[in-house]
Design an enzyme around this catalytic site. Structure first.
Site, PDB file in Angstrom:
ATOM      1  N   SER A 140     -20.250  -1.008  20.870  1.00 33.27           N
ATOM      2  CA  SER A 140     -20.082  -1.900  22.018  1.00 33.27           C
ATOM      3  C   SER A 140     -20.273  -3.323  21.515  1.00 33.27           C
ATOM      4  O   SER A 140     -20.867  -3.536  20.446  1.00 33.27           O
ATOM      5  CB  SER A 140     -21.167  -1.576  23.052  1.00 33.27           C
ATOM      6  OG  SER A 140     -21.239  -2.580  24.040  1.00 33.27           O
ATOM      7  N   TYR A 153     -30.070   0.653  25.767  1.00 36.83           N
ATOM      8  CA  TYR A 153     -28.648   0.775  25.411  1.00 36.83           C
ATOM      9  C   TYR A 153     -28.327  -0.127  24.215  1.00 36.83           C
ATOM     10  O   TYR A 153     -27.720   0.300  23.227  1.00 36.83           O
ATOM     11  CB  TYR A 153     -27.785   0.407  26.617  1.00 36.83           C
ATOM     12  CG  TYR A 153     -26.303   0.544  26.368  1.00 36.83           C
ATOM     13  CD1 TYR A 153     -25.698   1.798  26.297  1.00 36.83           C
ATOM     14  CD2 TYR A 153     -25.495  -0.581  26.196  1.00 36.83           C
ATOM     15  CE1 TYR A 153     -24.336   1.931  26.068  1.00 36.83           C
ATOM     16  CE2 TYR A 153     -24.140  -0.460  25.964  1.00 36.83           C
ATOM     17  CZ  TYR A 153     -23.557   0.792  25.902  1.00 36.83           C
ATOM     18  OH  TYR A 153     -22.195   0.923  25.661  1.00 36.83           O
TER      19      TYR A 153
END
Ligand SMILES: NC(=O)c1ccc[n+]([C@@H]2O[C@H](COP(=O)([O-])OP(=O)(O)OC[C@H]3O[C@@H](n4cnc5c(N)ncnc54)[C@H](OP(=O)(O)O)[C@@H]3O)[C@@H](O)[C@H]2O)c1
Length: 279
Positions: A140, A153
């Site tokens: 990401s 995350y």
């Protein structure tokens, strides 16, 4: 033995995993679209049936050792090889670092980080025996830069970046390509499926006011989300390249923010981001 290239994709019932399964199958790959819950396969099954795509659907929970081993054994028995592994399964966990319980932290890493190791370890003996292959890890933008209140995350994706960079060196002698995909906002169920830490749900959370403000700013950018097919297309481009790069950013937001992160002085980048997030 199957002469087509064989791809194994995790988390294929939804979003990027589903789009990548369909994209690769349309380009001639035999795709093993895996998911932890086969009851969620109906959307994919409908596409497979209407287009007669070369997609096999199998159960694989990336948090379960025997599930990962059984899935790989099933693929090898039926297709005889694995050329591409896309480690896609993952979810977001929100909450200030102080508010996320250790069990919640561990669950986040179990899926987003150890899940990748588990499936990669199950596949590697075959890829080494073939002396070829490609491993694609879906990271990401948040694998390269942090935002507040998504610490677990962010940390899981930073860890994935280090793991992938290491693997790339280790697997080069066997001609196994190792690739990171770094999407920005992608229009999937990711936001909907994201979890909020238990303690972060309390109205008296000391972080509530900051979380609300920065959450609103982040949400404002979601309309810019790219379709998951953009990620699929990038994966295809990377795995078919003879010498793929380590990192591929996907989406306009990723293209904008990652170079800023790289080239701006750290203090200036931090000031800009805080302003953007209303902090
Ligand atoms: N969407 C974005 O903006 C964005 C941006 C950057 C990176 N990413 C990354 O892209 C990847 C895919 O996310 P997405 O956007 O496609 O979201 P999504 O639509 O929520 O899909 C996530 C997939 O992961 C699966 N999954 C979760 N835990 C699993 C487990 N233990 N075993 C097997 N599968 C599991 C989910 O299955 P269930 O349906 O059973 O939960 C689902 O199929 C993730 O790694 C995410 O971090 C997404």
């Amino acid at each position: 033995m199957n002469s087509r290239q064989v791809a194994l994709i995790t988390g294929s019932n939804s979003g990027i995993g589903l789009a990548t399964s369909v994209y690769l199958a349309r380009r001639g790959y035999t795709v093993w679209a895996t998911m932890r819950n086969l009851d969620k396969a109906s959307e994919l099954r409908a596409i497979v049936e209407s287009e007669k795509l070369p997609i096999e659907i199998a159960q694989l929970d990336v948090c379960d050792d025997s599930s990962a081993k059984n899935a790989v054994a099933q693929i090898l028995q039926k297709s005889g090889r694995i050329d591409v592994l896309v480690n896609n399964a993952g979810y977001g966990l929100r909450g200030a670092i102080e508010e996320v319980s250790l069990d919640e932290w561990k669950q986040q890493f179990e899926t987003n980080f150890f899940g990748v190791i588990r499936v990669t370890q199950a596949v590697l003996p075959q890829m080494r025996a073939q002396n070829s292959g490609a491993i694609v890890n879906i990271s990401s933008v948040l694998g390269r830069m942090a935002i507040p209140f998504s610490g677990p995350y962010v940390a899981s994706k930073f860890a994935l970046e280090g793991l992938t960079e290491t693997l790339r060196y280790e697997l080069a002698p066997w001609n196994i390509k190792v690739i990171l995909i770094e999407p920005g906002f992608i229009a999937t169920k990711f936001q909907e499926n994201a979890q909020l830490a238990q303690a972060a749900q309390r109205d008296d959370s000391p972080y509530a006011v900051f979380k609300k403000a920065s959450g609103r700013r982040v949400q404002r950018n979601i309309y810019r989300a790219a379709p998951p097919e953009k990620v699929a297309e990038t994966i295809y481009r990377a795995i078919t390249h003879p010498t793929p790069k380590l990192r591929y950013a996907v989406g306009r937001d990723a293209w904008l923010v990652l170079p800023l992160r790289r080239f701006l002085p750290a203090g200036l980048f931090e000031r800009i981001l805080k302003k953007q997030l209303g902090l």
